[in-house]
Design a protein around this motif. Structure first.
Motif, short mmCIF file in Angstrom:
data_model
loop_
_atom_site.label_atom_id
_atom_site.label_comp_id
_atom_site.label_asym_id
_atom_site.label_seq_id
_atom_site.Cartn_x
_atom_site.Cartn_y
_atom_site.Cartn_z
N SER A 1 4.38 15.99 -13.36
CA SER A 1 3.96 14.86 -14.18
C SER A 1 3.16 13.83 -13.38
CB SER A 1 5.18 14.18 -14.80
OG SER A 1 6.03 13.63 -13.78
N MET A 2 3.36 13.82 -12.07
CA MET A 2 2.65 12.88 -11.21
C MET A 2 1.67 13.64 -10.32
SD MET A 2 4.22 10.43 -8.20
CE MET A 2 5.14 9.42 -9.35
N THR A 3 0.52 13.04 -10.02
CA THR A 3 -0.38 13.63 -9.04
C THR A 3 -0.44 12.72 -7.83
OG1 THR A 3 -2.42 12.52 -9.74
CG2 THR A 3 -1.77 14.49 -10.97
N PRO A 4 -0.55 13.27 -6.62
CA PRO A 4 -0.66 12.41 -5.43
C PRO A 4 -1.81 11.43 -5.54
CG PRO A 4 -0.22 14.68 -4.79
CD PRO A 4 -0.46 14.70 -6.27
N ALA A 5 -2.92 11.83 -6.17
CA ALA A 5 -4.07 10.93 -6.30
C ALA A 5 -3.73 9.73 -7.18
CB ALA A 5 -5.26 11.69 -6.87
N LYS A 6 -3.01 9.97 -8.28
CA LYS A 6 -2.63 8.87 -9.16
C LYS A 6 -1.61 7.96 -8.50
CE LYS A 6 -3.68 11.06 -13.60
NZ LYS A 6 -3.14 11.55 -14.89
N LEU A 7 -0.71 8.53 -7.70
CA LEU A 7 0.25 7.71 -6.96
C LEU A 7 -0.47 6.80 -5.97
CD1 LEU A 7 3.12 6.93 -6.12
CD2 LEU A 7 3.12 8.90 -4.58
N ALA A 8 -1.45 7.37 -5.25
CA ALA A 8 -2.23 6.58 -4.30
C ALA A 8 -2.99 5.46 -5.00
CB ALA A 8 -3.19 7.48 -3.53
N ALA A 9 -3.57 5.77 -6.18
CA ALA A 9 -4.31 4.76 -6.93
C ALA A 9 -3.40 3.65 -7.43
CB ALA A 9 -5.04 5.42 -8.10
N ALA A 10 -2.14 3.99 -7.76
CA ALA A 10 -1.21 3.00 -8.29
C ALA A 10 -0.79 1.99 -7.23
CB ALA A 10 0.01 3.71 -8.87
N ILE A 11 -0.63 2.44 -5.97
CA ILE A 11 -0.18 1.53 -4.91
C ILE A 11 -1.33 0.87 -4.16
CG2 ILE A 11 1.94 2.86 -4.62
CD1 ILE A 11 0.77 4.02 -2.06
N GLU A 12 -2.56 1.37 -4.36
CA GLU A 12 -3.70 0.85 -3.61
C GLU A 12 -3.90 -0.66 -3.77
OE1 GLU A 12 -7.65 -0.40 -2.60
OE2 GLU A 12 -6.92 -0.23 -4.67
N PRO A 13 -3.74 -1.24 -5.00
CA PRO A 13 -3.93 -2.69 -5.13
C PRO A 13 -2.95 -3.53 -4.32
CG PRO A 13 -4.01 -1.61 -7.28
CD PRO A 13 -3.50 -0.60 -6.31
N TYR A 14 -1.82 -2.95 -3.92
CA TYR A 14 -0.80 -3.70 -3.20
C TYR A 14 -0.92 -3.56 -1.68
CZ TYR A 14 1.12 -3.59 -7.90
OH TYR A 14 1.29 -3.71 -9.25
N LEU A 15 -1.88 -2.76 -1.22
CA LEU A 15 -2.07 -2.57 0.21
C LEU A 15 -2.90 -3.72 0.78
CD1 LEU A 15 -2.86 1.27 0.29
CD2 LEU A 15 -0.68 0.13 0.74
N PRO A 16 -2.69 -4.05 2.07
CA PRO A 16 -3.49 -5.12 2.69
C PRO A 16 -4.97 -4.81 2.66
CG PRO A 16 -1.61 -4.52 4.08
CD PRO A 16 -1.69 -3.50 2.99
N ASP A 17 -5.78 -5.84 2.44
CA ASP A 17 -7.23 -5.68 2.40
C ASP A 17 -7.77 -5.75 3.83
OD1 ASP A 17 -9.91 -5.60 1.92
OD2 ASP A 17 -9.99 -7.37 0.65
N LYS A 18 -8.12 -4.58 4.37
CA LYS A 18 -8.59 -4.54 5.76
C LYS A 18 -9.91 -5.25 5.95
CE LYS A 18 -6.21 -0.21 6.89
NZ LYS A 18 -6.36 1.19 7.40
N SER A 19 -10.71 -5.32 4.89
CA SER A 19 -12.02 -5.96 5.00
C SER A 19 -11.91 -7.47 5.22
CB SER A 19 -12.85 -5.70 3.74
OG SER A 19 -12.22 -6.27 2.61
N SER A 20 -10.74 -8.04 4.88
CA SER A 20 -10.56 -9.48 5.06
C SER A 20 -9.93 -9.84 6.38
CB SER A 20 -9.69 -10.03 3.92
OG SER A 20 -8.40 -9.44 3.95
N ASN A 21 -9.67 -8.82 7.21
CA ASN A 21 -9.06 -9.02 8.52
C ASN A 21 -10.14 -9.53 9.47
OD1 ASN A 21 -7.69 -8.93 10.93
ND2 ASN A 21 -6.70 -6.96 10.49
N ASN A 22 -9.90 -10.72 10.03
CA ASN A 22 -10.89 -11.34 10.93
C ASN A 22 -10.70 -10.97 12.37
OD1 ASN A 22 -12.10 -12.78 8.79
ND2 ASN A 22 -10.55 -14.41 8.95
N SER A 23 -9.69 -10.19 12.68
CA SER A 23 -9.44 -9.82 14.07
C SER A 23 -10.43 -8.77 14.54
CB SER A 23 -8.01 -9.27 14.20
OG SER A 23 -7.83 -8.13 13.39
#
Length: 235
Positions: free
Chosen positions: A213-235
């Motif tokens: 019922s679940m696909t790994p791609a859909k699971l990844a898409a579901a959690i992606e908005p909650y991951l840190p935004d690496k593009s905003s990292n100033n380090s």
């Protein structure tokens, strides 16, 4: 060998071995184990060690690792455990010359020493939810037992001769290797922005199929908005 599967959403596979019994798994997949195992790493495990480096390359093409680890119990009662990598279920398969299986890449957990894991099917479907990588299935052959992890809830169908089923490729988790699998497009849908949703797997009977019922791609898409935004990292 004794098998125990504990848990529901994120199950754990625990295998208890007698002296001399062996389990094969990809490196780094073990969650915990008792003392008393002899551990060896090689590219040639499976199907009595045949194939060596070329077997390892076939596993890599199928989404697996080049090296496998073999765990041999040096005394009775040794156990080894493998934790689930994503929500779903764990199934045990009996492998022999008349019972070979095709499992979606990344689902293989462990097997006994005479089971061979190799690439069985690789199909590039373009862009979209597969990111251009396409769909890959690993073939489980040889003799022994294998354990696979399937995503979400599982629905099974037994297709008879002449019966076929259209399936989104990500939901096709496991099927018997003798079944004929083709890929087809949805007629009348020509919008290029649909990407991989244009493609369906067409599986022909006779044979048994396991759908997830679940696909790994859909699971990844579901959690992606909650991951840190690496593009905003100033380090």
């Amino acid at each position: 060998m004794k098998t125990r599967i504990e848990g529901t959403t994120m199950p754990v596979l625990e295998l208890t071995l007698d002296t001399g019994e062996q389990i094969i798994a990809e490196g780094g997949d073990v969650s915990w184990l008792t003392l008393g195992f002899d551990i060896e790493t090689s590219t040639g495990f499976g199907s009595r060690g045949k194939g060596g480096f070329m077997s390892g390359l076939k596993r890599m093409v199928g989404g697996g690792q080049l090296f496998l680890s073999q765990y041999t119990a040096a005394k009775p009662g040794c156990f080894i455990a493998f934790g689930a990598r994503f929500p779903g279920t764990i199934r045990e398969l009996t492998i022999d010359p008349s019972d070979n299986y095709m499992v979606q890449s990344g689902s293989f957990m462990a097997s006994t020493s005479d089971v061979e894991v190799s690439v069985g099917l690789q199909k590039k479907l373009g862009v979209g939810i597969f990111g251009g990588a396409g769909v890959v299935f690993q073939k489980l052959a040889g003799n022994g037992s294998a354990w696979v992890q399937l995503a979400g809830e599982i629905v099974e169908y037994d297709l008879k001769e002449g019966e076929s089923l259209l399936i989104h490729p990500g939901h096709l988790a496991l099927y018997r290797a003798e079944m004929n699998l083709e890929f087809t497009t949805i007629k009348g849908v020509k919008n290029k922005f649909f990407g991989d949703s244009l493609f369906l797997a067409q599986l022909h009977g006779p044979g048994h199929v396991w759908l997830q019922s679940m696909t790994p791609a859909k699971l990844a898409a579901a959690i992606e908005p909650y991951l840190p935004d690496k593009s905003s990292n100033n380090s």
